[in-house]
Design a protein around this motif. Sequence first.
Motif, PDB file in Angstrom:
ATOM      1  N   UNK A 283       0.832  -1.207   0.000  1.00 20.56           N
ATOM      2  CA  UNK A 283       0.000   0.000   0.000  1.00 20.56           C
ATOM      3  C   UNK A 283       0.864   1.254   0.000  1.00 20.56           C
ATOM      4  N   UNK A 284       1.960   1.200   0.750  1.00 17.74           N
ATOM      5  CA  UNK A 284       2.870   2.339   0.807  1.00 17.74           C
ATOM      6  C   UNK A 284       3.516   2.595  -0.549  1.00 17.74           C
ATOM      7  N   UNK A 285       3.900   1.517  -1.253  1.00 19.17           N
ATOM      8  CA  UNK A 285       4.488   1.662  -2.581  1.00 19.17           C
ATOM      9  C   UNK A 285       3.533   2.393  -3.525  1.00 19.17           C
ATOM     10  N   UNK A 286       2.309   1.939  -3.559  1.00 17.16           N
ATOM     11  CA  UNK A 286       1.311   2.512  -4.459  1.00 17.16           C
ATOM     12  C   UNK A 286       1.059   3.976  -4.113  1.00 17.16           C
ATOM     13  N   UNK A 287       0.902   4.222  -2.831  1.00 17.63           N
ATOM     14  CA  UNK A 287       0.655   5.570  -2.344  1.00 17.63           C
ATOM     15  C   UNK A 287       1.795   6.508  -2.723  1.00 17.63           C
ATOM     16  N   UNK A 288       3.025   6.101  -2.449  1.00 15.96           N
ATOM     17  CA  UNK A 288       4.196   6.929  -2.738  1.00 15.96           C
ATOM     18  C   UNK A 288       4.387   7.116  -4.240  1.00 15.96           C
TER      19      UNK A 288
END
Length: 261
Positions: free
Chosen positions: A170-175
Amino acid sequence: MEKYTIKYLKAEQVASITDYIFLKTEDAFIKDPLGAVAAREKAFKEFLSQVVIFNPYAACVRHFDVSKMKEALDNNHRDDIKIAAAVGFPYPDIFSRNSSQLQITINEIDIAYQCGAREIDFVLPRNKFSPNGSIIKNYVESVNNSIKNKGMLSKLILEIGELDEKEIISAFIFADNLRIDFLKTSTGYAKNPTPNLVHFVKKNFHRGINISGGVNLDNYQEFLSAANNYQGEIELDPLKIRLGASGLLSQLYQKGNNDTY
């Protein structure tokens, strides 16, 4: 870009992709016989002199230390070394009611920029990552916009060692959606990442990775290998990969200036 064998990297080559870090406050020197303020000032002056000697890609300091860092670099005609500032560090208080943390962080960015920083490291609280949460979304977007509007490079720090796989993805997508330049793997104040986690980050996030949290003489080669799909060679591109460390460069140079490791 030329590739180099990780096993035979020299100290100066490692330095070329390293953020040399000093983020300690007076609290870290509270038991020092000199007194916390004097001891911290002494340690920071030593750090300033080491930056010029060790020649890292960037020096990473607190926002209130940027002006001194810039002065030291200017006095030594070292405009080739970048200055990165850590803001909202180590853990921004964005969840308490009536929190003014967002404005505090943006003010710190303004100070850092005005004093000469051109990269910003900003952090999210550990065990709190949820890209669907409006508080986090607003905080990260607003901070990142403040950084980008000034033409600076943004590095988002996540405590990778304390997140599960779903949270990390989720962090990858968000960033990625925010076009954040780097993911940084730890503040250094929590559980350190493993090489396998670093490999997972690099495999799934296709911008920069800053490997931070427990990086030292014994493990930096393994971390670099993990970030390069466990290959034995690496491109020394500081816009794609960095090491964030406070003691690694001194360890390397002490072991033998420009020897192989």
